[in-house]
Write an enzyme that holds these catalytic residues in place. Structure first.
Site, PDB file in Angstrom:
ATOM      1  N   CYS A 144      42.990  45.258  39.080  1.00 43.72           N
ATOM      2  CA  CYS A 144      41.670  45.899  39.056  1.00 43.72           C
ATOM      3  C   CYS A 144      41.747  47.113  39.686  1.00 43.72           C
ATOM      4  O   CYS A 144      40.856  48.034  39.762  1.00 43.72           O
ATOM      5  CB  CYS A 144      40.532  44.843  39.816  1.00 43.72           C
ATOM      6  SG  CYS A 144      41.152  43.923  40.733  1.00 43.72           S
ATOM      7  N   ASP A 177      42.149  47.814  42.893  1.00 46.34           N
ATOM      8  CA  ASP A 177      41.571  47.807  44.265  1.00 46.34           C
ATOM      9  C   ASP A 177      42.610  48.185  45.371  1.00 46.34           C
ATOM     10  O   ASP A 177      44.015  47.688  45.182  1.00 46.34           O
ATOM     11  CB  ASP A 177      41.107  46.356  44.488  1.00 46.34           C
ATOM     12  CG  ASP A 177      40.048  46.077  43.770  1.00 46.34           C
ATOM     13  OD1 ASP A 177      39.266  47.193  42.976  1.00 46.34           O
ATOM     14  OD2 ASP A 177      39.120  45.128  43.943  1.00 46.34           O
ATOM     15  N   CYS A 193      39.061  38.827  44.964  1.00 45.19           N
ATOM     16  CA  CYS A 193      38.541  39.627  45.948  1.00 45.19           C
ATOM     17  C   CYS A 193      38.647  38.958  47.354  1.00 45.19           C
ATOM     18  O   CYS A 193      38.967  39.857  48.407  1.00 45.19           O
ATOM     19  CB  CYS A 193      37.147  40.143  45.547  1.00 45.19           C
ATOM     20  SG  CYS A 193      36.991  41.279  44.148  1.00 45.19           S
TER      21      CYS A 193
END
Lengths: 136, 209
Positions: A37, A39, A106
């Site tokens: 993603c 991140d 996450c």
């Protein structure tokens, strides 16, 4: 998608955003990322001489769930010993924020970040062996 | 119409679901009864009938894709049995997947790294430990967060684009030299740069708003 009140609160009012002096001997830094993603998450802890986490800061570039997960972790670890902080599980984070299944990673990222920060701190104080494999 | 795309697997034969006659595993249609077949269990490169390589000819990919897609167009199956309609749909979907991956430099790199044997993304959530990549990503994002002029954003966009071009060149070399570890690392870097480009575009839109 319906996000929880806790998640939105952490996203809109993230706690402990910022940076600490990485060079400092009592600061541990964890920098982790999830390329799927894109991140990237930095989590830092400041540890007192008796092993208590006095302060924690984070900086996360990612989705709301990643920001909320790291914000929550900085809140949780303050006042804990580094060993206690090392026991935080991604499932605790996911549960507290009621993360939807697609956002569980996450919370994994946040767990990994605090573990990396603790490891970094222990490396600095020469106490690295003990919890080296705690993430496994 | 039977068949330009049999090349790689023509020696592997199965029996047609409809007439039970022999048909190449990779064939779209049965040479006997002309019934459309289930998608072959082949990789994206084989599905389009090209070599497994990073340096693909995108023009050739377009031509092969549109040619195959034409053969699978739903209109051709409007009067066929439900099973044929369903199979042609599956074929079209498999073909679309292959095309989407192969024409995109990042998706192609990611796919090829996996294909060549290194599991970069176990379970879809892979944690990067490569600090250099993460520090670069963090610094780029921090820099972007500070900017407040279109000129500065354009400059960052130019830099990011240049980085991406460098990484694409390096990827090509890494794959050509069988350096899969290098390719894997470059692919991760490319993912962050790609994400960064998205962020740059968003910043630009925010500034315009």
């Amino acid at each position: 998608m319906a996000y929880s009140k806790e998640l939105i609160d952490h996203y809109e009012n993230p706690r402990n955003v910022g940076s600490m002096e990485d060079e400092s001997g009592d600061v541990g830094t964890g920098l982790v990322g999830a390329p799927a993603c894109g991140d990237v998450m930095k989590l830092q802890i400041k540890v007192s001489a008796d092993g208590i986490i006095e302060d924690a800061k984070f900086k996360t570039f990612g989705c709301g769930s990643a920001i909320a997960s790291s914000s929550l972790v900085t809140e949780w670890v303050k006042g804990k010993t580094i060993d206690e902080a090392g026991e935080i599980k991604n499932t605790d984070i996911a549960e507290e924020l009621a993360l939807p299944p697609v956002k569980i990673h996450c919370s994994v990222l946040a767990e990994d970040a605090i573990k990396a920060a603790i490891e970094d701190y222990k490396g600095k104080t020469g106490d690295a062996d003990e919890s080296k494999d705690a993430a496994e | 119409m039977n068949d330009a795309n049999v090349k790689a697997k023509e020696n592997t034969v199965k029996s047609c679901w409809s007439c039970k006659g022999p048909v190449a595993v990779a064939a779209l249609f049965c040479p006997t009864c002309e019934a459309v077949q289930a998608p072959a269990p082949v990789n994206h490169f084989e599905r389009l009938g090209i070599d497994v390589t990073y340096d693909v000819n995108t023009g050739a990919i377009d031509r092969l894709y549109f040619d195959l897609q034409r053969q699978l167009h739903p209109d051709r199956f409007a009067t066929k049995a439900p099973k044929e309609k369903a199979l042609s749909q599956q074929q079209a979907t498999a073909l679309n997947d292959a095309y989407e991956v192969l024409k995109d430099p990042l998706k192609r790199a990611d796919y090829l790294v996996h294909l060549l044997g290194i599991d970069v993304l176990p379970e879809g959530c892979n944690l990067v430990k490569d600090q250099a990549i993460l520090i670069e990503a963090m610094e780029m994002r921090e820099k972007l967060m500070m900017v407040d002029s279109m000129k500065a954003i354009t400059e960052i966009q130019r830099e990011t684009k240049a980085e991406i071009d460098d990484v694409l060149c390096a990827l090509s070399l890494a794959f050509a030299g069988d350096d899969i570890r290098g390719a894997c690392q470059l692919t991760t870097r490319l993912k962050y740069l790609d994400k960064m480009m998205g962020e740059v575009r968003q910043s630009r839109a925010r500034l315009l708003a």
